[in-house]
Motif scaffolding. Structure first.
Motif, PDB file in Angstrom:
ATOM      1  N   LYS A  50      78.462  25.689  56.554  1.00  0.00           N
ATOM      2  CA  LYS A  50      77.510  24.854  55.815  1.00  0.00           C
ATOM      3  C   LYS A  50      78.238  23.739  55.070  1.00  0.00           C
ATOM      4  CE  LYS A  50      74.104  28.514  55.124  1.00  0.00           C
ATOM      5  NZ  LYS A  50      73.417  29.379  54.125  1.00  0.00           N
ATOM      6  N   GLY A  51      79.444  24.059  54.607  1.00  0.00           N
ATOM      7  CA  GLY A  51      80.217  23.044  53.917  1.00  0.00           C
ATOM      8  C   GLY A  51      80.570  21.876  54.820  1.00  0.00           C
ATOM      9  N   ILE A  52      80.907  22.182  56.071  1.00  0.00           N
ATOM     10  CA  ILE A  52      81.198  21.117  57.031  1.00  0.00           C
ATOM     11  C   ILE A  52      79.954  20.279  57.302  1.00  0.00           C
ATOM     12  CG2 ILE A  52      81.899  20.671  59.416  1.00  0.00           C
ATOM     13  CD1 ILE A  52      83.572  23.234  59.274  1.00  0.00           C
ATOM     14  N   GLU A  53      78.812  20.942  57.400  1.00  0.00           N
ATOM     15  CA  GLU A  53      77.560  20.219  57.610  1.00  0.00           C
ATOM     16  C   GLU A  53      77.223  19.359  56.407  1.00  0.00           C
ATOM     17  OE1 GLU A  53      74.791  23.279  58.380  1.00  0.00           O
ATOM     18  OE2 GLU A  53      75.580  23.778  60.364  1.00  0.00           O
TER      19      GLU A  53
ATOM     20  N   LYS B 162      84.085  16.038  47.197  1.00  0.00           N
ATOM     21  CA  LYS B 162      83.538  15.499  48.440  1.00  0.00           C
ATOM     22  C   LYS B 162      82.104  15.964  48.665  1.00  0.00           C
ATOM     23  CE  LYS B 162      87.417  13.503  49.308  1.00  0.00           C
ATOM     24  NZ  LYS B 162      87.526  12.033  49.093  1.00  0.00           N
ATOM     25  N   PHE B 163      81.830  17.212  48.330  1.00  0.00           N
ATOM     26  CA  PHE B 163      80.488  17.749  48.558  1.00  0.00           C
ATOM     27  C   PHE B 163      79.492  17.215  47.534  1.00  0.00           C
ATOM     28  CE2 PHE B 163      83.337  20.685  50.642  1.00  0.00           C
ATOM     29  CZ  PHE B 163      82.676  20.951  51.828  1.00  0.00           C
ATOM     30  N   PHE B 164      79.914  17.086  46.283  1.00  0.00           N
ATOM     31  CA  PHE B 164      79.032  16.499  45.275  1.00  0.00           C
ATOM     32  C   PHE B 164      78.732  15.042  45.593  1.00  0.00           C
ATOM     33  CE2 PHE B 164      80.697  19.755  42.038  1.00  0.00           C
ATOM     34  CZ  PHE B 164      79.589  20.574  42.224  1.00  0.00           C
ATOM     35  N   ARG B 165      79.740  14.319  46.064  1.00  0.00           N
ATOM     36  CA  ARG B 165      79.547  12.911  46.382  1.00  0.00           C
ATOM     37  C   ARG B 165      78.632  12.728  47.595  1.00  0.00           C
ATOM     38  NH1 ARG B 165      81.720   8.191  45.001  1.00  0.00           N
ATOM     39  NH2 ARG B 165      83.094   9.233  43.526  1.00  0.00           N
ATOM     40  N   ALA B 166      78.573  13.711  48.475  1.00  0.00           N
ATOM     41  CA  ALA B 166      77.742  13.611  49.677  1.00  0.00           C
ATOM     42  C   ALA B 166      76.263  13.781  49.372  1.00  0.00           C
ATOM     43  CB  ALA B 166      78.182  14.655  50.702  1.00  0.00           C
ATOM     44  N   ILE B 167      75.900  14.240  48.188  1.00  0.00           N
ATOM     45  CA  ILE B 167      74.484  14.396  47.835  1.00  0.00           C
ATOM     46  C   ILE B 167      73.896  13.013  47.602  1.00  0.00           C
ATOM     47  CG2 ILE B 167      72.851  15.435  46.223  1.00  0.00           C
ATOM     48  CD1 ILE B 167      74.981  17.496  45.527  1.00  0.00           C
ATOM     49  N   PRO B 168      72.815  12.643  48.279  1.00  0.00           N
ATOM     50  CA  PRO B 168      72.229  11.300  48.118  1.00  0.00           C
ATOM     51  C   PRO B 168      71.811  11.044  46.675  1.00  0.00           C
ATOM     52  CG  PRO B 168      71.326  12.396  50.044  1.00  0.00           C
ATOM     53  CD  PRO B 168      72.123  13.426  49.308  1.00  0.00           C
ATOM     54  N   SER B 169      72.091   9.853  46.188  1.00  0.00           N
ATOM     55  CA  SER B 169      71.742   9.497  44.809  1.00  0.00           C
ATOM     56  C   SER B 169      70.234   9.458  44.608  1.00  0.00           C
ATOM     57  CB  SER B 169      72.364   8.143  44.459  1.00  0.00           C
ATOM     58  OG  SER B 169      71.903   7.132  45.349  1.00  0.00           O
ATOM     59  N   GLU B 170      69.455   9.225  45.696  1.00  0.00           N
ATOM     60  CA  GLU B 170      67.995   9.196  45.573  1.00  0.00           C
ATOM     61  C   GLU B 170      67.441  10.536  45.093  1.00  0.00           C
ATOM     62  OE1 GLU B 170      69.106   5.889  48.232  1.00  0.00           O
ATOM     63  OE2 GLU B 170      69.662   7.995  48.056  1.00  0.00           O
TER      64      GLU B 170
ATOM     65  N   ILE C 253      70.249  20.875  40.995  1.00  0.00           N
ATOM     66  CA  ILE C 253      70.453  20.123  42.238  1.00  0.00           C
ATOM     67  C   ILE C 253      71.919  20.169  42.673  1.00  0.00           C
ATOM     68  CG2 ILE C 253      70.301  17.864  43.342  1.00  0.00           C
ATOM     69  CD1 ILE C 253      68.009  17.199  41.453  1.00  0.00           C
ATOM     70  N   GLY C 254      72.799  19.796  41.742  1.00  0.00           N
ATOM     71  CA  GLY C 254      74.208  19.708  42.097  1.00  0.00           C
ATOM     72  C   GLY C 254      74.810  21.020  42.541  1.00  0.00           C
ATOM     73  N   LEU C 255      74.615  22.080  41.751  1.00  0.00           N
ATOM     74  CA  LEU C 255      75.212  23.369  42.090  1.00  0.00           C
ATOM     75  C   LEU C 255      74.647  23.961  43.382  1.00  0.00           C
ATOM     76  CD1 LEU C 255      75.674  25.154  38.639  1.00  0.00           C
ATOM     77  CD2 LEU C 255      77.369  23.983  40.038  1.00  0.00           C
ATOM     78  N   PRO C 256      73.312  23.984  43.585  1.00  0.00           N
ATOM     79  CA  PRO C 256      72.802  24.542  44.858  1.00  0.00           C
ATOM     80  C   PRO C 256      73.252  23.756  46.085  1.00  0.00           C
ATOM     81  CG  PRO C 256      71.056  24.482  43.215  1.00  0.00           C
ATOM     82  CD  PRO C 256      72.206  23.700  42.646  1.00  0.00           C
ATOM     83  N   LEU C 257      73.178  22.423  46.023  1.00  0.00           N
ATOM     84  CA  LEU C 257      73.561  21.623  47.197  1.00  0.00           C
ATOM     85  C   LEU C 257      75.071  21.554  47.378  1.00  0.00           C
ATOM     86  CD1 LEU C 257      71.014  18.648  47.040  1.00  0.00           C
ATOM     87  CD2 LEU C 257      70.898  20.747  48.381  1.00  0.00           C
ATOM     88  N   GLY C 258      75.799  21.715  46.291  1.00  0.00           N
ATOM     89  CA  GLY C 258      77.256  21.685  46.394  1.00  0.00           C
ATOM     90  C   GLY C 258      77.884  23.054  46.553  1.00  0.00           C
ATOM     91  N   SER C 259      77.061  24.109  46.595  1.00  0.00           N
ATOM     92  CA  SER C 259      77.594  25.475  46.672  1.00  0.00           C
ATOM     93  C   SER C 259      78.454  25.724  47.916  1.00  0.00           C
ATOM     94  CB  SER C 259      76.455  26.499  46.605  1.00  0.00           C
ATOM     95  OG  SER C 259      75.531  26.310  47.665  1.00  0.00           O
ATOM     96  N   PRO C 260      78.147  25.133  49.082  1.00  0.00           N
ATOM     97  CA  PRO C 260      79.057  25.351  50.222  1.00  0.00           C
ATOM     98  C   PRO C 260      80.471  24.867  49.933  1.00  0.00           C
ATOM     99  CG  PRO C 260      76.968  24.493  50.992  1.00  0.00           C
ATOM    100  CD  PRO C 260      76.935  24.391  49.512  1.00  0.00           C
ATOM    101  N   GLY C 261      80.597  23.730  49.268  1.00  0.00           N
ATOM    102  CA  GLY C 261      81.926  23.227  48.935  1.00  0.00           C
ATOM    103  C   GLY C 261      82.609  24.072  47.891  1.00  0.00           C
ATOM    104  N   ILE C 262      81.844  24.558  46.908  1.00  0.00           N
ATOM    105  CA  ILE C 262      82.410  25.403  45.856  1.00  0.00           C
ATOM    106  C   ILE C 262      82.940  26.697  46.464  1.00  0.00           C
ATOM    107  CG2 ILE C 262      81.885  26.689  43.751  1.00  0.00           C
ATOM    108  CD1 ILE C 262      79.753  24.574  43.138  1.00  0.00           C
TER     109      ILE C 262
END
Length: 263
Positions: A254-257, A149-157, A176-185
């Motif tokens: 942060k994960g909820i955000e 869910k968190f990886f998918r929420a990252i804008p494709s742009e 990009i993926g790991l830093p922005l998806g870290s709250p979900g991880i």
């Protein structure tokens, strides 16, 4: 809600004789009525000394829990992150049915797969080893469901801009993926830590040797004449979970955000 926790902490500094006087009526070691006390009359740290210094079984089970739980979390980080990234960023044949299977397996209770898991581990000669608890949990579908869910929420742009600058797929994942998806991880790992730190069913089913049992199975072995040690063991077992939550609560927020991130 807080009263049982408060009573547990305060009763952990209650002496054996005072414990017998207060709870002897329900433990079969005294007569009269139950007189549960919130505050001990004669507080003492002797129960802590007896458990932490004179109970080798406690330390064996504690380190068993540490080895099993952190091995599980490490394995889930490797397997879960890659699987979640694949589900979130790639379109491939059979993706939806496979992810649906992940969701079905996620909602299945342990009792449903207990017999089949036992047979597989027996065939692999892994029963009564730490791997019997670690391996099934490493391939748990729950962290994949959360992380996806968190990886998918990252804008494709964001990824398109990175690729224009020359970034490859692995660089996008790493930078990009790991830093922005870290709250979900971290949120998924924290929830799994709480689950497996307190887990009892898998160790009871797959482990037989006492020296390999985790700390969650220490309390059922405490007899009624060790009630003080039971309260102390409960406090010690609760501390890692509380500290882990206090450390990770910001990541949960942060994960909820992050889950509400818009393009």
């Amino acid at each position: 809600m807080l009263l049982p926790v408060l009573m547990m902490v305060l009763n952990s500094v209650m002496g054996a004789q005072e414990m017998k006087e207060a709870y002897g009526a329900v433990l079969g070691e005294g007569k009269g009525e139950l007189s549960a006390r919130l505050l001990p009359v004669y507080p003492t740290l002797r129960p802590y000394v007896e458990l932490l210094l004179d109970s080798p079984d406690f330390f064996v089970m504690f380190w068993n829990s540490v080895k099993q739980v952190f091995s599980i979390l490490f394995g889930q980080t490797i397997v879960g992150v890659m699987a979640a990234w694949a589900f979130a960023r790639y379109e491939f044949r059979g993706r939806k049915p496979l992810f649906l299977m992940y969701m079905i397996l996620m909602v299945m209770p342990f009792q449903v797969t207990m017999v089949s898991s036992y047979l597989v581990l027996s065939k692999l000669s892994l029963l009564d080893t730490h791997l019997a608890v670690i391996l099934p949990a490493v391939f748990s579908t729950f962290p994949v469901f959360i992380m996806e869910k968190f990886f998918r929420a990252i804008p494709s742009e964001v990824f398109e801009a990175a690729k224009v600058d020359g970034a490859g797929e692995f660089t996008c994942f790493l930078r990009i993926g790991l830093p922005l998806g870290s709250p979900g991880i971290i949120a998924a790992l924290l929830l799994n830590f709480l689950e497996y730190w307190n887990g009892m069913e898998m160790p009871m089913t797959f482990l037989k040797t006492k020296s390999k049992l985790p700390l969650s199975l220490y309390l059922p072995e405490i007899t009624t004449d060790q009630m003080s040690a039971a309260f102390v063991a409960s406090v010690v077992m609760m501390l890692p979970a509380v500290l882990g939550f206090l450390w990770g609560k910001d990541y949960l927020q942060k994960g909820i955000e992050a889950s509400g991130l818009k393009e």
